[in-house]
Design a protein around this motif. Structure first.
Motif, short mmCIF file in Angstrom:
data_model
loop_
_atom_site.label_atom_id
_atom_site.label_comp_id
_atom_site.label_asym_id
_atom_site.label_seq_id
_atom_site.Cartn_x
_atom_site.Cartn_y
_atom_site.Cartn_z
N PRO A 9 45.96 36.19 30.33
CA PRO A 9 46.16 36.19 31.78
C PRO A 9 44.89 36.67 32.47
O PRO A 9 44.28 37.66 32.05
N TYR A 11 43.04 37.39 36.38
CA TYR A 11 43.11 37.45 37.83
C TYR A 11 41.75 37.92 38.33
O TYR A 11 41.36 39.06 38.09
N GLU A 13 38.63 37.06 37.35
CA GLU A 13 37.88 37.51 36.17
C GLU A 13 36.74 36.56 35.83
O GLU A 13 36.42 36.39 34.66
N ASP A 45 45.94 33.52 37.30
CA ASP A 45 47.02 34.04 38.12
C ASP A 45 46.63 34.05 39.60
O ASP A 45 46.56 35.09 40.23
N ASN A 73 48.91 34.55 43.42
CA ASN A 73 48.98 35.64 42.46
C ASN A 73 50.44 36.05 42.23
O ASN A 73 51.10 36.52 43.14
N LYS A 76 50.69 39.96 36.46
CA LYS A 76 50.42 39.75 35.04
C LYS A 76 51.68 39.40 34.25
O LYS A 76 51.63 38.59 33.33
N ASP A 96 44.22 40.75 26.94
CA ASP A 96 43.52 40.87 28.21
C ASP A 96 42.15 40.23 28.09
O ASP A 96 41.55 40.25 27.02
N ASP A 98 39.50 41.25 29.62
CA ASP A 98 38.40 42.20 29.86
C ASP A 98 37.90 42.88 28.58
O ASP A 98 37.15 43.83 28.62
N GLN A 100 39.43 44.72 26.57
CA GLN A 100 40.05 46.00 26.24
C GLN A 100 40.97 45.86 25.04
O GLN A 100 41.36 46.84 24.44
N ARG A 202 36.89 48.77 29.94
CA ARG A 202 36.74 47.41 30.43
C ARG A 202 35.27 46.98 30.37
O ARG A 202 34.38 47.72 30.78
N THR A 207 39.51 47.13 37.23
CA THR A 207 40.94 47.11 36.98
C THR A 207 41.71 46.63 38.21
O THR A 207 41.30 46.86 39.34
N LYS A 208 42.84 45.94 37.97
CA LYS A 208 43.62 45.40 39.08
C LYS A 208 44.73 46.37 39.49
O LYS A 208 45.56 46.06 40.31
N TRP A 209 44.74 47.53 38.81
CA TRP A 209 45.82 48.48 39.08
C TRP A 209 45.31 49.64 39.91
O TRP A 209 44.23 50.14 39.67
#
Ligand code: UDP
Ligand code: MG
Length: 309
Positions: A9, A11, A13, A45, A73, A76, A96, A98, A100, A202, A207-209
């Protein structure tokens, strides 16, 4: 020949898409040795940058790269669901973009499914490089969940997981709209091997959070996998009834001995505001569950595809 689907997934990126591909391809030899045919499913996404274009560039070079683009969007969770649904593999792995979730772990993970495990999951044992306050609340969340939910939810579990087709199909059966995958894995069961590794930071992008998103996501987890908060309301109700009963006896006895001078207004106000506070709180809890139920009964699609390659 066995097919391994790799679901990624993404978003916003654009920086990571190609790097991920390069890193994954370091396993090329391993795939060959095991006779694994792979497909790499990038789920875009609803990115607002050039993520989809980057994936298309890769696809020109390598036919095994596939793309699913959402119309907006969807989060995730929706991305992972779409990936699972569109995947064709006998084995499926979620990762992921990234880096990670180190692709170098794949051979080890695969060795366990060969041994007969239905899924190989990963958890990180450290939270290095994460804001301390975030780690603190994450720990609290997992501790709370342990007490209020019968579904096992592992602390530090990542979404990085290799599964057999059978388990993927079981997960796809769970078509709920409010998705909390970490709980869903536990709920469907199957024999799972846990691998542990140190947190990796990452590689690129961010980060998207943020704190609020995580808080809302944790409430999602609680309402999706526990109804304890609902029964908490009844427990509180019983407690307050008992308290009131004791108070009534106390007041009757006191009045019959000392008479009833008009006093006690402040304590009355305190009691009233305390109890109405508790009532509103409980109504809030019921509201949360009602809201989730409302969203579920609408049976909206989990995601909408704009483009698929
Ligand atoms: N992601 C996504 N949709 C979103 C948010 C994130 O598909 O709405 C993807 C993201 O591109 C990444 C993965 O989910 O591949 C994990 O996101 P992130 O690294 O931001 O989360 P963290 O690792 O910080 O928990
Ligand atoms: Mg990440």
């Amino acid at each position: 020949m066995c097919v391994l689907s790799i679901i990624v997934p993404c978003y916003n990126e654009e920086e990571s898409v190609a790097d991920f591909y390069e890193e994954l391809m370091k396993n090329e030899l391993f795939f060959k040795e095991k006779g694994l045919e792979i497909e790499i499913l990038y789920v875009d996404d609803g990115s607002r940058d050039n993520t989809a274009a980057e994936v298309k560039k890769l696809r020109e070079r390598d036919e095994r790269v596939r793309l699913i683009s959402f119309s907006r969007n969807f989060g995730k969770e929706a991305g992972m669901y779409a990936g699972l649904e569109k995947s064709r593999g006998d084995y499926v792995v979620l990762m992921d973009v990234d880096l990670q979730d180190p692709p170098s772990l794949l051979p080890e993970m695969y060795s366990y499914v060969e041994q007969g495990y239905d899924s190989v999951a990963t958890r990180r044992v450290s939270r290095k490089g994460e804001p301390p306050i975030r780690s603190f609340f994450a720990r609290m969340f997992y501790r709370l969940m342990k007490h209020i939910s019968r579904t096992e939810i592992m602390d530090g579990a990542r979404d990085y997981r290799l599964m057999t087709r059978q388990m993927v199909n079981a997960i796809l059966e769970m078509r709920e709209y409010n998705r909390f995958t970490k709980g869903i894995y536990g709920w469907v069961g199957f024999k799972t091997k846990w691998l542990e590794y140190e947190n990796v930071e990452r590689a690129k992008g961010e980060t998207k959070w943020n704190f609020w998103k995580l808080l809302i996501y944790s409430l999602e987890g609680i309402t999706a996998f526990s109804t304890v908060p609902l029964s908490m309301a009844s427990v509180l109700g019983v407690l307050f009834c008992m308290l009131a009963f004791i108070l009534i006896i106390f007041i009757i006895v006191r009045t019959s001995i000392f008479g009833d001078p008009v006093s006690g207004w402040p304590s009355l106000v305190c009691i009233i505001s305390l109890i109405s506070g508790v009532q509103l709180f409980c109504m809030g809890i019921i509201g949360q569950y009602l809201a989730k139920t409302y969203l579920e009964v609408k049976r909206r699609p989990i995601y909408i595809v704009k483009e698929e390659l």
